[in-house]
Write a protein that holds these residues in place. Structure first.
Motif, PDB file in Angstrom:
ATOM      1  N   UNK A 245       0.903  -1.570  -0.086  1.00  0.00           N
ATOM      2  CA  UNK A 245      -0.311  -0.203  -0.087  1.00  0.00           C
ATOM      3  C   UNK A 245       0.784   1.231  -0.462  1.00  0.00           C
ATOM      4  N   UNK A 246       2.094   1.607   0.637  1.00  0.00           N
ATOM      5  CA  UNK A 246       3.486   2.812   1.059  1.00  0.00           C
ATOM      6  C   UNK A 246       3.369   2.471  -0.659  1.00  0.00           C
ATOM      7  N   UNK A 247       4.323   1.706  -1.402  1.00  0.00           N
ATOM      8  CA  UNK A 247       4.562   1.618  -3.037  1.00  0.00           C
ATOM      9  C   UNK A 247       3.062   2.387  -3.541  1.00  0.00           C
ATOM     10  N   UNK A 248       1.685   1.655  -3.832  1.00  0.00           N
ATOM     11  CA  UNK A 248       1.151   2.282  -4.239  1.00  0.00           C
ATOM     12  C   UNK A 248       1.122   3.661  -3.961  1.00  0.00           C
ATOM     13  N   UNK A 252       1.718   6.995  -7.049  1.00  0.00           N
ATOM     14  CA  UNK A 252       0.031   7.288  -7.094  1.00  0.00           C
ATOM     15  C   UNK A 252       0.166   8.972  -7.802  1.00  0.00           C
ATOM     16  N   UNK A 253      -0.331   9.061  -8.605  1.00  0.00           N
ATOM     17  CA  UNK A 253      -0.402  10.888  -9.359  1.00  0.00           C
ATOM     18  C   UNK A 253      -0.175  11.785  -8.711  1.00  0.00           C
ATOM     19  N   UNK A 254      -1.171  11.596  -7.264  1.00  0.00           N
ATOM     20  CA  UNK A 254      -0.967  12.677  -6.552  1.00  0.00           C
ATOM     21  C   UNK A 254       0.637  13.215  -5.865  1.00  0.00           C
ATOM     22  N   UNK A 338       2.815  18.030 -20.508  1.00  0.00           N
ATOM     23  CA  UNK A 338       3.922  17.588 -19.672  1.00  0.00           C
ATOM     24  C   UNK A 338       3.285  16.649 -19.172  1.00  0.00           C
ATOM     25  N   UNK A 339       4.685  15.512 -18.864  1.00  0.00           N
ATOM     26  CA  UNK A 339       4.551  14.333 -19.207  1.00  0.00           C
ATOM     27  C   UNK A 339       4.336  13.952 -16.754  1.00  0.00           C
ATOM     28  N   UNK A 340       3.556  13.053 -16.816  1.00  0.00           N
ATOM     29  CA  UNK A 340       3.157  12.930 -15.349  1.00  0.00           C
ATOM     30  C   UNK A 340       3.458  11.623 -15.175  1.00  0.00           C
ATOM     31  N   UNK A 341       3.715  11.715 -13.357  1.00  0.00           N
ATOM     32  CA  UNK A 341       4.436  10.507 -13.014  1.00  0.00           C
ATOM     33  C   UNK A 341       5.369  10.065 -13.639  1.00  0.00           C
ATOM     34  N   UNK A 342       5.903   8.706 -13.885  1.00  0.00           N
ATOM     35  CA  UNK A 342       7.022   8.129 -13.887  1.00  0.00           C
ATOM     36  C   UNK A 342       8.259   8.521 -15.247  1.00  0.00           C
ATOM     37  N   UNK A 343       8.737   8.924 -14.566  1.00  0.00           N
ATOM     38  CA  UNK A 343       9.679   9.443 -16.322  1.00  0.00           C
ATOM     39  C   UNK A 343      11.014   9.173 -16.591  1.00  0.00           C
ATOM     40  N   UNK A 344      11.369   8.009 -15.992  1.00  0.00           N
ATOM     41  CA  UNK A 344      12.526   6.582 -16.577  1.00  0.00           C
ATOM     42  C   UNK A 344      11.858   6.278 -17.449  1.00  0.00           C
ATOM     43  N   UNK A 345      12.658   5.324 -17.824  1.00  0.00           N
ATOM     44  CA  UNK A 345      12.589   4.230 -19.320  1.00  0.00           C
ATOM     45  C   UNK A 345      13.154   4.893 -20.429  1.00  0.00           C
ATOM     46  N   UNK A 346      12.797   4.441 -21.409  1.00  0.00           N
ATOM     47  CA  UNK A 346      13.053   4.738 -22.760  1.00  0.00           C
ATOM     48  C   UNK A 346      11.628   5.364 -23.233  1.00  0.00           C
ATOM     49  N   UNK A 363       9.347   2.254 -22.991  1.00  0.00           N
ATOM     50  CA  UNK A 363       9.803   1.001 -22.051  1.00  0.00           C
ATOM     51  C   UNK A 363      10.379   1.021 -21.554  1.00  0.00           C
ATOM     52  N   UNK A 364       9.010   0.549 -20.450  1.00  0.00           N
ATOM     53  CA  UNK A 364       9.274   1.352 -18.856  1.00  0.00           C
ATOM     54  C   UNK A 364       8.748   0.331 -17.232  1.00  0.00           C
ATOM     55  N   UNK A 365       9.191   0.859 -16.101  1.00  0.00           N
ATOM     56  CA  UNK A 365       8.280   0.175 -15.474  1.00  0.00           C
ATOM     57  C   UNK A 365       7.910   1.869 -14.547  1.00  0.00           C
ATOM     58  N   UNK A 366       6.507   1.224 -14.554  1.00  0.00           N
ATOM     59  CA  UNK A 366       5.430   2.366 -13.244  1.00  0.00           C
ATOM     60  C   UNK A 366       4.722   3.189 -14.751  1.00  0.00           C
ATOM     61  N   UNK A 367       4.259   4.239 -14.410  1.00  0.00           N
ATOM     62  CA  UNK A 367       3.111   4.479 -16.004  1.00  0.00           C
ATOM     63  C   UNK A 367       3.547   6.477 -16.191  1.00  0.00           C
TER      64      UNK A 367
END
Length: 372
Positions: A245-248, A252-254, A338-346, A363-367
């Motif tokens: 739950x902590x990781x979720x 989160x978007x917030x 603008x991109x929101x959320x995880x910006x890691x990956x390719x 290509x990557x993890x997260x959203x």
């Protein structure tokens, strides 16, 4: 001597698997448990008198334990890992101790530092005088130890508490008292108790120096700032009691938007928070996925459209402005959103001839979310 006797008690309880056995069976049970053991091989090199002395001591201490305890009490002492004297002292006030532990856990769930410190102080007064929970002589509790304890679990800065008091906090509270609380919890579970609320919050607050379980979970997960943990939970009103739950919540978007703003949870701890969140989510989200979408570029009506081809994407920190760049990172055009959320990956952007919008692939993890 007290320390040696405690070890002897733990040895006896660990050897006799059937803690509800009758006292007359103890010599046989001890002999069976010790057959082929390291102790038996070592004592076998000694003389017969030495061997007999060891066996007599074990049997005598086992008889003392059995004569002063019930099977339930022995199970509780074994679960706590304490000797006979400590076990009997805890048994005598077990109901009061259990009530205080529950009060501390409840206070740690609702961020009530006053009630939390009061319950923990009463526990400390009763437990920190019992071996093996007595602090070292160099960390003997001073007259104002109750105030120090309250300041610690309230999240007060170390420079206010005083560096000279930190050794007392580390030994007496974060080590000895936490050890005692976990021993009490193990005893209760062994004897059939089940928690009606999330347990362990009081011990977590003692260990981490914050007044709420969720704050403690962030610190235990690797956040290196008590101030950041307190601010993050209080600002968002977060509620979670499991690691998943902590990781979720962190994903989160917030929280992503607050983190991207660059001053969350406080301007001084924003960089620490960003690194902690990125590291934790990277570890938690091992599975990669592929995302695709078309996004418009900011290109004037009369401006020249970039050539057809495949481009890189890079982001401005902290706001998330996205740019389409050449392979050597020369900026060609800016995306409208603008991109929101995880910006890691390719990331890649594919542009067709004459078009003012690009096909983005990631290509990557997260959203990652791109507002329309």
């Amino acid at each position: 001597m007290s320390h040696l006797v405690e070890k002897l008690d733990a040895t006896v309880l660990g050897l006799v698997e059937a803690l509800d056995a009758d006292a007359e069976n103890l010599p046989r049970l001890l002999d069976e448990a010790l057959q082929g053991s390291l102790w038996a091989r070592q004592i076998g090199r000694e003389g017969e008198v030495e061997q007999q002395s060891h066996q007599t001591i074990l049997a005598a201490r086992a008889n003392v334990i059995w004569s002063h305890t019930t099977p339930q009490a022995r199970k509780g002492h074994y679960a706590m890992g304490v000797g006979l004297e400590a076990g009997l002292a805890i048994d005598h006030m077990a109901d009061v101790l259990g009530m205080l532990v529950d009060q501390a856990d409840e206070a740690a769930l609702r961020d009530d530092a006053e009630a939390l410190s009061a319950a923990l102080a009463q526990l400390a007064a009763r437990i920190l005088v019992i071996r093996p929970f007595v602090p070292d002589k160099k960390n003997t509790l001073p007259p104002n130890w109750g105030h120090i304890l309250k300041e610690w679990v309230s999240g007060t800065d170390v420079n206010v508490i005083g560096a000279e008091n930190m050794s007392i906090i580390e030994d007496a509270f974060a080590y000895r008292l936490v050890w005692a609380l976990e021993a009490l919890r193990t005893r209760r579970v062994t004897l059939g108790w089940s928690a009606e609320i999330v347990s362990g919050g009081g011990a977590a607050s003692l260990e981490t120096g914050v007044p709420q379980l969720m704050m403690s979970m962030l610190i235990r997960a690797g956040l290196p700032s008590r101030r950041a943990a307190i601010a993050a939970i209080r600002m968002t009103g977060a509620v979670f009691v499991t690691v998943s739950d902590m990781r979720a919540w962190l994903a989160s978007e917030e929280i992503a938007e607050l983190t991207d703003a660059g001053d969350f949870p406080t301007p001084e701890t924003a960089v620490l928070w960003q690194r902690f969140r990125d590291d934790l989510l990277t570890v938690a989200q091992q599975k990669w996925s592929v995302g695709r979408g078309t996004r418009a570029l900011v290109i004037g009506v009369d401006a020249e459209v970039p050539p057809e081809g495949t481009y890189r994407i890079e982001f401005d920190v902290p706001h998330g402005d996205a740019w389409m760049t050449t392979p050597d990172y020369r900026r060609v055009a800016k995306f409208r959103t603008r991109a929101q959320g995880a910006r890691g990956g390719l990331f890649t952007a594919r542009l067709k001839e004459g078009q003012r919008e690009a096909l983005i692939e990631r290509f990557g993890s997260g959203v990652v979310k791109w507002p329309k």
